[in-house]
Design a protein around this motif. Structure first.
Motif, short mmCIF file in Angstrom:
data_model
loop_
_atom_site.label_atom_id
_atom_site.label_comp_id
_atom_site.label_asym_id
_atom_site.label_seq_id
_atom_site.Cartn_x
_atom_site.Cartn_y
_atom_site.Cartn_z
N LEU A 5 -57.44 27.38 -5.85
CA LEU A 5 -57.59 27.12 -7.27
C LEU A 5 -56.27 26.67 -7.88
CD1 LEU A 5 -59.22 27.34 -9.98
CD2 LEU A 5 -58.45 29.73 -10.09
N HIS A 6 -56.30 25.55 -8.61
CA HIS A 6 -55.17 25.16 -9.45
C HIS A 6 -55.29 25.90 -10.79
CE1 HIS A 6 -53.67 21.86 -6.96
NE2 HIS A 6 -54.89 21.37 -6.86
N ILE A 7 -54.21 26.55 -11.21
CA ILE A 7 -54.15 27.13 -12.55
C ILE A 7 -52.99 26.48 -13.29
CG2 ILE A 7 -53.83 29.21 -13.94
CD1 ILE A 7 -55.02 30.86 -11.74
N VAL A 8 -53.29 25.89 -14.44
CA VAL A 8 -52.25 25.25 -15.25
C VAL A 8 -52.02 26.11 -16.49
CG1 VAL A 8 -51.53 23.15 -16.44
CG2 VAL A 8 -53.07 22.99 -14.46
N CYS A 9 -50.84 26.70 -16.59
CA CYS A 9 -50.49 27.59 -17.69
C CYS A 9 -49.62 26.86 -18.71
CB CYS A 9 -49.77 28.83 -17.19
SG CYS A 9 -50.81 29.95 -16.21
N LEU A 10 -49.85 27.15 -19.97
CA LEU A 10 -49.07 26.51 -21.02
C LEU A 10 -47.63 26.99 -21.05
CD1 LEU A 10 -48.83 28.61 -23.82
CD2 LEU A 10 -51.27 28.48 -23.38
N ARG A 32 -56.41 36.70 -7.47
CA ARG A 32 -55.77 37.03 -6.20
C ARG A 32 -56.46 38.21 -5.52
NH1 ARG A 32 -53.03 34.52 -2.24
NH2 ARG A 32 -51.68 35.97 -1.10
N LYS A 33 -56.86 39.19 -6.33
CA LYS A 33 -57.55 40.37 -5.79
C LYS A 33 -58.86 39.98 -5.12
CE LYS A 33 -58.93 45.02 -7.29
NZ LYS A 33 -59.05 45.93 -8.48
N LYS A 34 -59.47 38.89 -5.59
CA LYS A 34 -60.72 38.39 -5.01
C LYS A 34 -60.48 37.47 -3.81
CE LYS A 34 -63.51 40.28 -8.08
NZ LYS A 34 -64.55 41.26 -7.77
N GLY A 35 -59.22 37.29 -3.42
CA GLY A 35 -58.90 36.48 -2.26
C GLY A 35 -58.72 35.00 -2.55
N ILE A 36 -58.68 34.62 -3.83
CA ILE A 36 -58.48 33.21 -4.19
C ILE A 36 -57.02 32.82 -3.96
CG2 ILE A 36 -58.76 31.48 -6.00
CD1 ILE A 36 -61.37 32.89 -5.17
N LYS A 37 -56.80 31.69 -3.35
CA LYS A 37 -55.44 31.17 -3.12
C LYS A 37 -55.05 30.31 -4.32
CE LYS A 37 -55.71 31.43 1.91
NZ LYS A 37 -54.77 32.57 1.96
N ILE A 38 -54.01 30.73 -5.01
CA ILE A 38 -53.67 30.15 -6.31
C ILE A 38 -52.50 29.17 -6.17
CG2 ILE A 38 -52.82 30.66 -8.64
CD1 ILE A 38 -54.13 33.47 -8.22
N HIS A 39 -52.69 28.00 -6.76
CA HIS A 39 -51.63 26.99 -6.86
C HIS A 39 -51.29 26.90 -8.35
CE1 HIS A 39 -52.30 25.81 -2.66
NE2 HIS A 39 -53.57 26.04 -2.94
N LEU A 40 -50.18 27.51 -8.71
CA LEU A 40 -49.83 27.67 -10.12
C LEU A 40 -48.95 26.52 -10.60
CD1 LEU A 40 -49.91 29.56 -12.62
CD2 LEU A 40 -47.78 30.57 -11.77
N HIS A 41 -49.28 26.03 -11.77
CA HIS A 41 -48.48 25.01 -12.46
C HIS A 41 -48.19 25.56 -13.86
CE1 HIS A 41 -49.99 22.03 -9.43
NE2 HIS A 41 -51.06 22.81 -9.50
N TYR A 42 -46.95 25.54 -14.28
CA TYR A 42 -46.66 26.02 -15.63
C TYR A 42 -45.51 25.24 -16.24
CZ TYR A 42 -42.84 28.86 -13.60
OH TYR A 42 -41.72 29.29 -12.94
N VAL A 100 -60.00 23.52 -11.00
CA VAL A 100 -58.84 23.68 -11.89
C VAL A 100 -59.21 24.58 -13.06
CG1 VAL A 100 -57.16 22.49 -13.35
CG2 VAL A 100 -58.03 21.36 -11.28
N LEU A 101 -58.32 25.52 -13.35
CA LEU A 101 -58.42 26.32 -14.57
C LEU A 101 -57.29 25.90 -15.50
CD1 LEU A 101 -59.46 28.66 -16.34
CD2 LEU A 101 -58.03 30.21 -14.97
N LEU A 102 -57.65 25.34 -16.65
CA LEU A 102 -56.67 24.93 -17.65
C LEU A 102 -56.55 26.04 -18.68
CD1 LEU A 102 -57.83 21.22 -18.19
CD2 LEU A 102 -55.88 22.02 -16.83
N GLU A 103 -55.35 26.59 -18.82
CA GLU A 103 -55.12 27.71 -19.73
C GLU A 103 -54.72 27.21 -21.11
OE1 GLU A 103 -55.61 30.84 -19.47
OE2 GLU A 103 -55.71 31.36 -17.34
N GLY A 104 -55.66 27.28 -22.03
CA GLY A 104 -55.38 26.91 -23.41
C GLY A 104 -55.65 25.45 -23.71
N LEU A 105 -55.94 25.17 -24.96
CA LEU A 105 -56.07 23.79 -25.44
C LEU A 105 -54.84 22.98 -25.06
CD1 LEU A 105 -57.65 21.78 -27.32
CD2 LEU A 105 -56.18 22.63 -29.18
N HIS A 106 -53.69 23.64 -25.03
CA HIS A 106 -52.39 23.00 -24.78
C HIS A 106 -52.37 22.17 -23.50
CE1 HIS A 106 -52.07 26.71 -27.01
NE2 HIS A 106 -50.87 26.41 -27.45
N THR A 107 -53.10 22.59 -22.48
CA THR A 107 -53.02 21.96 -21.15
C THR A 107 -54.11 20.94 -20.90
OG1 THR A 107 -54.35 23.70 -20.09
CG2 THR A 107 -51.97 24.07 -20.23
#
Length: 375
Positions: A5-10, A32-42, A100-107
């Motif tokens: 999962l890509h997570i884009v944080c503001l 992460r607790k559910k075993g998802i491999k996270i690719h973080l962008h901030y 992809v999970l986009l965090e906030g309107l900002h992203t």
């Protein structure tokens, strides 16, 4: 089969020193607790730095700089969005077809550039932008800030309808959900805030102070702190502590003039937890006329603190009214504080909080709402 999962944080989500960061960081932990491999962008904030925990939770992370106003001023897009439109970010996400999970309107400025090959995209809306920025404008007296907030409100209102209608929008309140449904988005869901706390650890008995806490650089919190100093604690001689991030000179001056008040600037997470736990009363007034988003500081007080005193706007639509003492004026708040200060906090009040909080704010359950859509 591994899930990525890509997570884009503001902003960098850790250290989690304000509500949005708490929500983002707790969600990363839950994935992460559910075993998802996270690719973080901030996006970098010069006042923060990445912590070791992000290294442990994420497979990869990428850091990006926001654009300067001169590079991205727009008559169609709010600055909070246009400043985060980044070609390198788009290229990094398009190297694969992970959801992809986009965090906030900002992203969301990159959403059309990454919407390919039926990619699953979810937008976590932390609030309703037009309402949020309008409230900030109403509550600040600084002319430059007021102008900026009003511009962001108007541009957000113009920008929101341009977003794709089919991607999942996860709202933090039922009120926010209704707003996005009114714009005819097709896949809107209520997913409560992710608190960093999952058990009620409030201590019974009697504490030794009253506490107001929050991000003191936010106009709403600055106004609340000054209101308490000038309208409530000028009436009652009870130890009062104000704690939070980046207090203004106005708060510092007002606190200095009040002999029974102490100001704690920029406490770390442990210091804030200690203050909330030691307080006998957590006081959290809210003066918003239009409610949007969720108050993590209220949840913090209910999970960790003793008595909680607030105003109707703070608990509107939360279902947490029964766990709080609610006053509608300065005199009412002062009277409630005077009555509660010598009343022990009892075990049955902890049981009530557990009943109200555990079903709604269970991070393990709520993260499944994202997972069931993204895969």
């Amino acid at each position: 089969m591994n899930k990525h999962l890509h997570i884009v944080c503001l902003d960098v989500p850790c250290p989690s020193d304000y509500g949005c960061a708490i929500d983002m960081m707790s969600r990363i932990r839950a994935f992460r607790k559910k075993g998802i491999k996270i690719h973080l962008h901030y996006f970098e904030d010069s006042n923060k730095c990445r912590t070791r925990e992000l290294n442990e939770l994420c497979e990869t992370f990428e850091v990006y700089e926001r654009k300067a106003p001169s590079e991205c001023l727009s008559i169609n897009t709010p600055f909070c969005v246009s400043s985060r439109c980044n070609e390198t970010l788009i290229n990094n996400i398009n190297k694969n077809n992970y959801p992809v999970l986009l965090e906030g309107l900002h992203t969301t400025g990159i959403i059309n550039a990454i919407s390919k090959n039926n990619r699953k995209i979810c937008i976590r809306m932390h609030n309703v932008g037009p309402i949020y920025y309008k409230e900030l404008a109403r509550q600040t007296s600084n002319p430059a800030k007021k102008t900026y907030f009003l511009a962001e409100s108007l541009l957000s209102q113009k920008y929101l309808p341009t977003l794709p209608r089919h991607h999942m929008i996860a709202c933090v309140s039922e009120g926010d959900k209704k707003y996005f449904e009114s714009l005819e988005f097709q896949n809107v869901h209520y997913v409560p805030a992710f608190p960093a706390w999952q058990t009620v650890d409030s201590k019974t008995g009697v504490g030794n102070l009253c506490l107001f806490h929050g991000n003191l650089s936010v106009p709403e919190n600055e106004k609340a702190a000054l209101w308490l100093l000038c309208n409530v604690f000028n009436k009652i001689r009870i130890p009062f502590v104000i704690a939070g991030k980046n207090p203004s000179k106005s708060i510092q001056k007002a606190a200095d003039l009040c002999q029974h008040t102490c100001l704690v600037s920029n406490p770390c997470d442990k210091e804030m937890d200690d203050l909330i736990e030691k307080a006998h009363i957590n006081i959290l007034p809210c003066f918003s006329k239009n409610i949007t988003g969720a108050s993590l500081k209220l949840l913090h007080a209910l999970y960790k603190g003793r008595h909680c005193v607030t105003t109707p706007a703070m608990v509107e639509g939360t279902g947490l009214e029964a766990a709080c003492h609610i006053g509608t004026s300065a005199n009412a708040i002062a009277a409630i504080i005077s009555q509660l200060y010598y009343r022990p906090f009892e075990e049955e009040e902890i049981e009530l909080r557990e009943k109200l909080l555990y079903d709604t704010y269970n991070n393990d359950v709520n993260v499944e709402k994202f997972i069931s859509y993204l895969w």
